[in-house]
Structures are given as C-alpha cells and as structure tokens.
Design a protein around this motif. Structure first.
Motif, PDB file in Angstrom:
ATOM      1  N   LYS A 269      14.358  47.010  79.971  1.00  0.00           N
ATOM      2  CA  LYS A 269      13.183  46.273  79.537  1.00  0.00           C
ATOM      3  C   LYS A 269      13.742  44.934  79.064  1.00  0.00           C
ATOM      4  O   LYS A 269      14.759  44.904  78.367  1.00  0.00           O
TER       5      LYS A 269
ATOM      6  N   GLU B 263      14.072  33.458  69.933  1.00  0.00           N
ATOM      7  CA  GLU B 263      12.695  33.665  69.491  1.00  0.00           C
ATOM      8  C   GLU B 263      12.462  33.036  68.104  1.00  0.00           C
ATOM      9  O   GLU B 263      11.415  32.453  67.851  1.00  0.00           O
TER      10      GLU B 263
ATOM     11  N   TYR C  66       3.297  37.281  67.336  1.00  0.00           N
ATOM     12  CA  TYR C  66       3.017  37.995  68.580  1.00  0.00           C
ATOM     13  C   TYR C  66       2.331  37.028  69.536  1.00  0.00           C
ATOM     14  O   TYR C  66       1.680  36.088  69.105  1.00  0.00           O
ATOM     15  N   ALA C  67       2.507  37.298  70.814  1.00  0.00           N
ATOM     16  CA  ALA C  67       1.682  36.600  71.789  1.00  0.00           C
ATOM     17  C   ALA C  67       0.267  37.108  71.561  1.00  0.00           C
ATOM     18  O   ALA C  67       0.043  38.299  71.552  1.00  0.00           O
ATOM     19  N   SER C  68      -0.691  36.218  71.299  1.00  0.00           N
ATOM     20  CA  SER C  68      -2.054  36.694  71.063  1.00  0.00           C
ATOM     21  C   SER C  68      -2.756  36.901  72.400  1.00  0.00           C
ATOM     22  O   SER C  68      -2.312  36.396  73.426  1.00  0.00           O
ATOM     23  N   LEU C  69      -3.855  37.645  72.363  1.00  0.00           N
ATOM     24  CA  LEU C  69      -4.592  37.895  73.601  1.00  0.00           C
ATOM     25  C   LEU C  69      -5.154  36.598  74.195  1.00  0.00           C
ATOM     26  O   LEU C  69      -4.980  36.339  75.386  1.00  0.00           O
ATOM     27  N   PRO C  70      -5.791  35.722  73.374  1.00  0.00           N
ATOM     28  CA  PRO C  70      -6.217  34.439  73.954  1.00  0.00           C
ATOM     29  C   PRO C  70      -5.015  33.656  74.491  1.00  0.00           C
ATOM     30  O   PRO C  70      -5.124  32.993  75.526  1.00  0.00           O
TER      31      PRO C  70
ATOM     32  N   ILE D 116      -2.305  34.908  75.853  1.00  0.00           N
ATOM     33  CA  ILE D 116      -1.937  35.488  77.152  1.00  0.00           C
ATOM     34  C   ILE D 116      -2.857  34.968  78.250  1.00  0.00           C
ATOM     35  O   ILE D 116      -2.429  34.623  79.342  1.00  0.00           O
TER      36      ILE D 116
END
Lengths: 259, 382
Positions: free
Chosen positions: A32, A40, A189-193, A195
């Motif tokens: 992975k 980061e 975190y990568a947010s959903l919007p 992405i």
C-alpha cells in the motif's frame, strides 16, 4: 508566493517486506503506498502558510513511476493547487538522479520557497534535499520542526530542535529550501470535497528525456538485500527469586555481556 | 460491459474514510460503547471531512453524491463502529425527503444550515404503535389556517437529543391510511416538543435514540414537504435510498469481525499450532468471507440501480441488500465470537461489541422480515 513541496511515494510503514528472488530489489506488488510522512508534514506546513497568507500557490512535485500519481492526487485532495510528475520507468533511481530531475523542474518554475521531508521513510537516505539545494544554489536547512515567513515575505526563520531541548533558529532569504522532521502539525485528511476537486485538477507530466536527463545512468545500484535475522524466543528463568536473580546476573554477564 | 472497478475518486474516498476510521473512530469506539456518551467530536470531524450530507446537490453547495458513494462511505464507517455510523449517516435519512420532494426554497431553509455547521437532523417515522406497519401511524396534523397543529409521539428516533431539525411523518386523517400521511419539516426547538430519555440499548450505544412527544406543535404550512397525502411515498422513496448504505454499514462491521477473526486465529495456539491450521476454523472463516463479499455485491448493485434511474430494481435490490447484509453480519459476528472462544465473550476483545451492534441492523430501517415481504411482493407480482 510560489511554494513547492517535494514528495516521495513510499510503502506504508506497516507493509510486509519481501525480497525479490535475485535479491537486488524488494517485492512491491502488494504494497500500500503513501506519501512519505516527513513530506506530509512539509505539505501540511505549506498549506497552512498559504492559508495564513491568504495568497500564493502550493505545487507538489514528485519523481517516480506511474503509481506516484496517487500520492499527487492525495496531496491535491488535501488542498495543493497544482501537481507535477516526472515519470520514470524504473522505481530504483538513485538519489542523485532524482535530485537532478527535481532541480531541472524547479529551475523552470522559479519557486520562492521549497519544502520537503528531511528523508523518505523507505530508504532513509536523507540526500535529496541537500542535492536539490546545491543544484539550485539556494540555502537550505534540514530537520526543521516549524518556520515563520517574515512579514515582508522575503525570508524565513526555520526552527530546529537540538540536543538537550535547545532551539536553533536559522534565517534564510527566499528562495530557499526547508526539510522537515516530524513537526508540530498533524497533517490534515484529504476531505471529500477536496477529493472531488482534485479530480478536476491537472497533473503536469514530464519524462527524464524532457528534462535532458535521458542519458544519465544511476550511479548507485542496489546489489543485495537481506532481512534481519529472526528474533530468538525469550528465555524464562525458573526457580525462586534468589535463584532467578543469580541466574539473571550470570546470563547478563556471561551471555549478553552487558554488565 | 460489467465493470467492478471503482474510479480513482472512489478509491480515494474509501481510503480517506478508512484512515479517518482508524485514527478517529477505532480508538474511541470502546469508550462510547461503555459510557453511552454521544460522540460529538467524531461527528464534528466527520462533518469537517465532508462525509455527512453527501447527497445534497451541488447547486445547493453539497457534493451531489449518489447512493453508491454513500455505500462506500458507510462500509468504511461500519468497520469502525456501527453506532457512530448510524449517528453520522442519519442526517442523510432525515434530509432525503426534502431533497426528493422539497422546493428549492425549502432545501435552502432546512438543508443548507446543515452544510454550514455540524448540525444534526432526525427522521421521525416510527411510533410506539407503528413500527413495521408504518402506514398505521397516528401522529396527527390538524389544519388550522396557515398552520398544522401536530400532536402525537414518535419512537426510536436516532440523534433526537442532539438534532436541530426533525422530518416528521403525520396523518391528517387516519381513516385515509397511507393517503392521509404528510411529511413536515419541524425545527427541534418548536414549542410543544419534548424528548424522552436516551434509550439504554444493547448495542450501537454511541448513537442517541429517544422518543419524541409533540403537543400542539404549530408548524407553518410552508414546512409541508411534498403534497398533501404524499407523505408515505416520500418516506418509502427516502428509505429506498438509505436502506442500502445501512446494509453497507453491516458489511463493514462484518468485515471487521472477519478481520479480527483472521488475525486471532493465526495467533491463538491450541494443540501446539495456530487454530487457523484447523479445517474447522478455516471453513468458518471461508464462509464468513463469502457472506461479506456477497452482501457487498448486493449493496453495489442496489446503489448502482438507484443512481442510474432504475427505481423499481433499486427498491428490489436494496431490500435484498438490507436483509442479506443484516442477517449475514449477525451470523458472521456470532461466528467471530465463537472463534475467539471465551475471550470473545469478554469486553476485552472487540467482537462481542460487533455482535451487539449488528443485531440492530436486522431491526431498524425495516426489519429483515419486512424486507422479505418487499422481496416476496416483488417476485410474486403478476
């Protein structure tokens, strides 16, 4: 302010390492892949700087095979504005060649400020930041935990922790490079919007040939990988307290040779 | 033609939620299960990440995601804590009536505030005397000029104690049965609303579940969602969309139970070897795995149908998905406890919580028996 963050895609630190049959590489098929954690931290700092200044762009740049695009997508989803990918056939380039490629791109893009991790957590060479700064002829500092951009946005103060909890503060004019260690921030975190937006952002690609580096062969070659020996089972000393203590001291002195 | 690959964005979405679950949910799941404390912090973080209210169309500031993407989110959440999954996902259940049948103005009035702040909304259909027979509800909405006066009580309402908005199903005339039902959007602070105590549940203890009393609650007629008498249809079409993500939550929980079982059976030694070497355990694990995979495919199929305008098939497959996923998750969780043996029966190990949590999926949002009724009606139809 034109900020560049140099990223490396590395195997998740929980990956199980298996050596290839010819022993000069690692089996990578089941890995992975993640953004190297130090990189980061650097990305998170870059995004915070942009948010605090309410100006500038953050571009992420990587050198690596096709799969490295995933690391760039993640960075875009976290909030980076642009991404650039120097695509390579091999994933076993030496740090010199990788740094040359990064430097060639950076020369064209004229960043004010370059951020990266002090080392990648796969091979731990801690070489790229130094090479890149050297090729660009810009000042650099490694092992930073935070920095402050000067109000006139012409220089930066980088903070390092040194032995005994003391702080070391280094001031450098832009353009310059800061290589991060585990910092004070927690990468978002990568947010959903994020992405969804990342889907629409373009990743600019280039090859080593495009950068005039096609003829350079890696000078360092991996020749042999070995796994550490399997850990021995622990030893249990029987008997009552006094016997156990005597035997323990004997073993520490005669077998482990630590006292 | 059939393609089971997820898009890059869907992979990224799954990965992001998985990371969130690992870091933010798993470490606190046991605490909230033990204390029944409402997971405000986790919900706030889930909201910040944008994984709540995902169905809100882009023109209203949302992401406009479909059921399929919601299925991906739910499975990942369910693998962490099903109680929190329920609390996080219930906004979608509460706002679908407005998204499907509300006017633009109503969406802006009731849904947009949920995108601006981490506010919660509850879906109020079930009553003390109307569970599986939802059309037999008796909360009354009496017309009074330009208002409705609402009287009655609702039961088992998720997040009721923390919600700012209720979508409430009432009847204007009980004799009309289904045709008398309407849907109203009611602010939680409207005078006349009182809440019951938080139920002390067997599982899903992180989610808040209460009764609500409505006593002469005045609701402007502009809060009517859909037309008069359309309420039952509003509820059914909403449930068609949310049933599948609920099923996916159970898939996630079962996946987690299977994962724990696999790890444990490789470590646990009996008769001088890991119990994973025994065919008895291997066959249990293999069957658990088949069930998880099959349930996930039903969820994917139902989600795909609903996102592609196939309403009838979507309703049919979502009943299959919910029934099968809930029952299989229960079976898988029980097997997981069995594999863990005595340890599995204690709270030191994570599988007994999953067993308690998944039981509710066989009950809420349509019991497994109601889903079978839906399926039977569909296949026996002339």
């Amino acid at each position: 302010m034109n900020i560049f963050v140099l990223l490396k895609q590395v195997p998740d630190t929980e990956s199980k390492i298996r050596i290839s049959p010819d022993r000069n590489n690692i089996e990578k098929n089941d890995f992975k892949w993640i953004i190297s954690p130090y990189d980061e931290f650097a990305l998170e700092e870059a995004l915070r700087t942009k948010e605090a200044l309410k100006a500038g762009t953050v571009t992420v740049l990587t050198v690596g095979p096709d799969r490295a695009v995933e690391a760039l997508r993640t960075a875009l989803a976290m909030g980076a504005d642009n991404a650039m990918h120097v695509k390579t056939e091999s994933d076993n380039l030496d740090t010199f060649l990788v740094s040359r490629a990064l430097a060639e791109v950076l020369k064209k893009e004229n960043p004010d400020f370059i951020l990266t991790g002090k080392q990648a957590v796969d091979d731990d060479q801690a070489a790229v930041f130094g090479y890149v700064a050297e090729f660009l002829n810009v000042p650099s500092v490694s092992g930073a935990i935070k920095y402050e951009v000067a109000p006139d946005r012409k220089s930066v103060k980088a903070y390092k922790e040194v032995e005994g909890g003391a702080k070391h503060v280094i001031e450098m004019p832009f353009p310059c490079l800061v290589a991060f260690t585990k910092g004070l921030n927690t990468p978002r975190y990568a947010s959903l919007p994020g992405i969804m937006k990342a889907k629409k952002k373009e990743i600019k690609g280039a090859t080593l040939a495009d950068l005039g580096l096609a003829s350079i062969e890696p000078t360092v070659k991996d020749s042999d990988y070995q796994l550490p020996p399997e850990r021995q089972a622990g030893k249990k000393i029987p008997g009552d307290g006094a016997t156990q203590a005597r035997e323990l001291v004997r073993l520490l002195r005669e077998e482990a040779k630590v006292i | 033609m059939i393609d089971f690959t997820l898009s890059d964005e869907q992979m990224a979405l799954k990965e992001m939620v998985r990371k969130f679950v690992e870091k933010e949910i798993v470490p606190v799941a046991k605490h909230h299960d033990e204390t029944k404390e409402f997971p405000h912090e986790v919900i706030k973080k889930a909201w910040e990440l944008g994984i709540m209210n995902v169905a809100v169309p882009q023109k209203f500031g949302g992401l406009g995601l479909g059921v399929f993407d919601d299925v991906l989110i739910s499975e990942e959440l369910g693998a962490g804590c099903l109680g929190m999954t329920t609390s996080i996902c219930v906004n979608t259940l509460a706002i679908y009536p407005i998204l499907l049948y509300g006017t633009d103005k109503q969406i802006e009035q009731f849904v947009t505030p949920l995108l601006k702040e981490p506010k919660l909304a509850s879906f109020c259909l079930t009553e003390p005397g109307a569970g599986s027979d939802a059309a037999g509800l008796s909360t009354q909405a009496r017309e009074d000029g330009d208002h409705f006066i609402v009287n009655g009580s609702k039961m088992w309402i998720t997040n009721a104690g923390h919600a700012s908005l209720f979508t409430v199903f009432c009847t204007v005339n009980k004799e009309l049965k289904q045709k008398g039902i309407i849907c109203l959007a009611i602010p939680a602070d409207a005078p006349g609303i009182s809440l019951g105590k938080a139920e002390d549940k067997l599982g899903q203890r992180a989610s808040d579940t209460r009764a609500i009393q409505f006593e002469n609650v005045r609701v402007p007629k502009s809060h009517l969602i859909g037309k008069m008498g359309e309420g039952f249809k509003v509820a059914l079409r909403t449930l068609d969309r949310t049933r599948t993500p609920i099923a996916a939550g159970a898939v996630g929980a079962a996946r987690a139970a299977l994962g724990h079982s696999i790890r444990y059976s490789k470590e646990r030694k009996q008769f001088n070897q890991p119990i994973a070497n025994f065919q008895a355990i291997q066959f249990m694990l293999a069957d658990m795995s088949t069930k998880v995979e099959a349930a996930r495919l039903l969820c994917y199929q139902a989600g795909w149908c609903l996102d592609n305008g196939k309403e009838v098939e979507g309703a049919y497959f979502s009943a299959h998905a919910k029934r099968f996923a809930a029952d299989m998750a229960m079976e898988v969780a029980i097997e997981a406890v069995q594999i863990f043996g005595g340890y599995g029966y204690t709270k030191e190990y994570p599988v007994e919580k999953i067993m308690r949590d998944v039981k509710l999926v066989q009950i809420y949002e349509g019991t497994s028996q109601v889903q079978r009724m839906v399926i039977a009606r569909h296949i026996l139809k002339d």
